[in-house]
Design an enzyme around this catalytic site. Structure first.
Site: not given
Ligand SMILES: NC(=O)c1ccc[n+]([C@@H]2O[C@H](COP(=O)([O-])OP(=O)(O)OC[C@H]3O[C@@H](n4cnc5c(N)ncnc54)[C@H](OP(=O)(O)O)[C@@H]3O)[C@@H](O)[C@H]2O)c1
Length: 237
Positions: A61, A88, A137, A164, A195
């Protein structure tokens, strides 16, 4: 035998993180996925191992000082090295807009990144192919928000954008401090990706969404540092 490149990807039990692990594993890296839930981390490793990927899990975490403090010892003892860090793990509170949501968002999206990075910086600096990728982002691109306000419409959440943008500031500053070394530090915008965080209306799948971070994690020695990219194209800060 040449020692293998070792990578840590935080927040990697699902979503973009899991796919980044898979793609880096396919390229022959030893991949360590950070998961705050150990059972979810172990389940992801079991799936990846079936695909022939050299995957491992670490309980992480990014807001836990104890978890972070254990990281350097974990990598030194298990692998004797760490080459790539993909920051990430991230959160977005789409409906909240108050001081509490700013604090929670910054805890993970900025302070968590800083804590993990500083804990692992000595190992990353010792690597001949050290790479740090901060998963940012386009919503943290202040220039893009200013130039194309209509394009971002309702997606702008103050806490997420500020976190960000601050993360991007960390990228630039750390790249500046490490210029002249082998280490490269860059920010990635994955795209709007389907996601849990991105939602089901997003146009991109995780396979394409992972590509920007994977590319930055495996940059050649003459690659850039201190920049912000989406799919190989530079983004403005
Ligand atoms: N999806 C998009 O469109 C998008 C666009 C721009 C940027 N991003 C960035 O990409 C990254 C990944 O996003 P995603 O879309 O894959 O989101 P996601 O499917 O919600 O996955 C987020 C991941 O981060 C973990 N997490 C959250 N808080 C945490 C903490 N305190 N310590 C360790 N792990 C933690 C979650 O763990 P749990 O499973 O335990 O909750 C999960 O594994 C993020 O930084 C997000 O801001 C995403």
């Amino acid at each position: 035998m040449t020692p293998k490149t070792v990578a840590l990807i935080t927040g990697a039990n699902k979503g973009l993180g899991l796919e980044i692990v898979r793609q880096l594993g396919e390229r022959g890296l030893v991949v360590v996925l950070g998961a705050r839930d150990e059972a979810k981390g172990a389940a992801a490793v079991a799936e990846l191992s079936k695909q022939g990927i050299d995957a491992h899990a670490v309980k992480l975490d990014v807001t836990s000082p104890d978890d972070v403090a254990r990281l350097p010892g974990f990598f030194s003892e298990k692998f004797g090295r760490l080459d790539v860090l993909v920051n990430n793990a991230g959160v977005a509170e789409w409906r909240a807009d108050d001081l509490g949501s700013f604090r929670r968002t910054f805890e993970t999206n900025l302070f968590g990144v800083v804590a993990v990075t500083y804990a692992l910086l000595p190992l990353l600096k010792a690597s001949p192919v050290g790479r740090i990728v901060n998963q940012s982002s386009v919503l943290g691109s202040l220039t893009s928000l200013q130039q194309k306000p209509k394009m971002f419409g309702n997606f702008v959440i103050p806490a997420y954008t500020a976190s960000k943008a601050a993360l991007n500031g960390f990228t630039v500053a750390l790249a500046h401090k490490t210029r002249g070394t082998a280490l490269k530090v860059n920010s990635a915008h994955p795209g709007w990706v389907r996601t849990e965080l991105g939602g089901q209306d997003a146009p991109m799948n995780v396979v394409d969404g992972a590509k920007t971070a994977v590319n930055l994690a495996t940059l050649p020695a003459d690659g850039p540092t201190g920049q912000f990219f989406h799919m190989g194209e530079p983004l403005p800060w």
